[in-house]
Design an enzyme around this catalytic site. Sequence first.
Site, PDB file in Angstrom:
ATOM      1  N   ASN A  60       0.834  -1.206   0.000  1.00 20.25           N
ATOM      2  CA  ASN A  60       0.000   0.000   0.000  1.00 20.25           C
ATOM      3  C   ASN A  60       0.872   1.261   0.000  1.00 20.25           C
ATOM      4  O   ASN A  60       1.981   1.280   0.534  1.00 20.25           O
ATOM      5  CB  ASN A  60      -0.978   0.006   1.186  1.00 20.25           C
ATOM      6  CG  ASN A  60      -0.323  -0.162   2.546  1.00 20.25           C
ATOM      7  OD1 ASN A  60       0.712  -0.803   2.668  1.00 20.25           O
ATOM      8  ND2 ASN A  60      -0.922   0.418   3.566  1.00 20.25           N
ATOM      9  N   GLU A  62       0.431   5.289   0.789  1.00 21.57           N
ATOM     10  CA  GLU A  62      -0.471   6.320   1.309  1.00 21.57           C
ATOM     11  C   GLU A  62      -0.086   7.710   0.819  1.00 21.57           C
ATOM     12  O   GLU A  62       0.955   7.912   0.185  1.00 21.57           O
ATOM     13  CB  GLU A  62      -0.492   6.248   2.841  1.00 21.57           C
ATOM     14  CG  GLU A  62      -1.007   4.894   3.311  1.00 21.57           C
ATOM     15  CD  GLU A  62      -1.269   4.782   4.794  1.00 21.57           C
ATOM     16  OE1 GLU A  62      -0.782   5.652   5.559  1.00 21.57           O
ATOM     17  OE2 GLU A  62      -1.966   3.834   5.180  1.00 21.57           O
ATOM     18  N   CYS A  71      -4.345   1.126  -2.216  1.00 19.01           N
ATOM     19  CA  CYS A  71      -4.258  -0.163  -1.529  1.00 19.01           C
ATOM     20  C   CYS A  71      -3.221  -1.062  -2.211  1.00 19.01           C
ATOM     21  O   CYS A  71      -2.880  -0.876  -3.391  1.00 19.01           O
ATOM     22  CB  CYS A  71      -5.613  -0.862  -1.548  1.00 19.01           C
ATOM     23  SG  CYS A  71      -6.849  -0.126  -0.463  1.00 19.01           S
ATOM     24  N   GLU A  73      -3.563  -4.082  -3.174  1.00 22.89           N
ATOM     25  CA  GLU A  73      -4.102  -4.950  -4.243  1.00 22.89           C
ATOM     26  C   GLU A  73      -4.092  -4.252  -5.612  1.00 22.89           C
ATOM     27  O   GLU A  73      -3.581  -4.820  -6.584  1.00 22.89           O
ATOM     28  CB  GLU A  73      -5.513  -5.430  -3.871  1.00 22.89           C
ATOM     29  CG  GLU A  73      -5.561  -6.301  -2.621  1.00 22.89           C
ATOM     30  CD  GLU A  73      -5.727  -5.515  -1.318  1.00 22.89           C
ATOM     31  OE1 GLU A  73      -5.348  -4.325  -1.272  1.00 22.89           O
ATOM     32  OE2 GLU A  73      -6.230  -6.102  -0.357  1.00 22.89           O
ATOM     33  N   CYS A 110     -10.567  -4.582   0.877  1.00 20.55           N
ATOM     34  CA  CYS A 110     -11.679  -3.648   1.070  1.00 20.55           C
ATOM     35  C   CYS A 110     -12.653  -3.736  -0.105  1.00 20.55           C
ATOM     36  O   CYS A 110     -12.367  -4.378  -1.127  1.00 20.55           O
ATOM     37  CB  CYS A 110     -11.148  -2.227   1.240  1.00 20.55           C
ATOM     38  SG  CYS A 110     -10.541  -1.488  -0.286  1.00 20.55           S
ATOM     39  N   CYS A 113     -11.258  -2.715  -3.515  1.00 19.62           N
ATOM     40  CA  CYS A 113     -10.343  -3.729  -4.060  1.00 19.62           C
ATOM     41  C   CYS A 113     -11.127  -4.922  -4.594  1.00 19.62           C
ATOM     42  O   CYS A 113     -10.797  -5.489  -5.639  1.00 19.62           O
ATOM     43  CB  CYS A 113      -9.369  -4.202  -2.981  1.00 19.62           C
ATOM     44  SG  CYS A 113      -8.203  -2.929  -2.495  1.00 19.62           S
TER      45      CYS A 113
HETATM   46  N1  THU Z   1      -5.432  -1.156   2.613  1.00 21.08           N
HETATM   47  C1  THU Z   1      -4.984  -1.950   1.593  1.00 21.08           C
HETATM   48  O1  THU Z   1      -3.846  -1.807   1.124  1.00 21.08           O
HETATM   49  N2  THU Z   1      -5.828  -2.882   1.109  1.00 21.08           N
HETATM   50  C2  THU Z   1      -7.091  -3.097   1.560  1.00 21.08           C
HETATM   51  O2  THU Z   1      -7.809  -3.920   0.993  1.00 21.08           O
HETATM   52  C3  THU Z   1      -7.587  -2.370   2.719  1.00 21.08           C
HETATM   53  C4  THU Z   1      -6.735  -1.270   3.222  1.00 21.08           C
HETATM   54  C5  THU Z   1      -4.547  -0.109   3.109  1.00 21.08           C
HETATM   55  C6  THU Z   1      -5.005   1.300   2.799  1.00 21.08           C
HETATM   56  C7  THU Z   1      -4.306   2.095   3.875  1.00 21.08           C
HETATM   57  O3  THU Z   1      -3.011   2.422   3.423  1.00 21.08           O
HETATM   58  C8  THU Z   1      -4.196   1.122   5.035  1.00 21.08           C
HETATM   59  O4  THU Z   1      -4.444  -0.173   4.519  1.00 21.08           O
HETATM   60  C9  THU Z   1      -5.166   1.375   6.173  1.00 21.08           C
HETATM   61  O5  THU Z   1      -6.462   1.464   5.705  1.00 21.08           O
END
Ligand code: THU
Length: 158
Positions: A60, A62, A71, A73, A110, A113
Amino acid sequence: MPELSIRYETFPDPQVLSAADQALLTAATAALPHSYSPYSNFKVAAAARLEDGTVVAAANTENAAYPMCICAEPNTMAAAAALRPGKPVVAMAITVRAPGRILSAPASPCGSCRQILSEHESRFGHKMRLILRAETGPVYVFDSASDLLPFGFSGELL
Ligand code: THU
């Protein structure tokens, strides 16, 4: 009343997985340090396996403008699409790590994704096996990413 159920497998630890699935989980774990997550301090990494066995992994990423966070994925799907354009991802392992505590329950992709993974399956007419595990604890395996998105929005409507 109609009822939905989701089939998935749980395994006590990764050692009972096939060598290919274990390797995919190892690749996802190896990508965790690439997570750029200074705001949530929550690391997520995914590794995708293509039909020819190629594995590509990403984490991920940010952003100070929070909605711009990417994310693990979709980052991984984009990396796979760049490396092997037009080729389906047949399996994806996803893992998570939170500094300062040991996570033992797998994290699910999530909703956003799930929509991306599900569309990839319909685009290529190929299921994507999902392998989920935290730092420790059980492994959850789903035969198809779409199993996680019942009643998802589909392009067939457009
Ligand atoms: N995150 C992902 O990388 N994939 C997901 O399916 C859910 C959340 C990341 C986004 C953010 O950087 C961190 O997890 C917290 O939400």
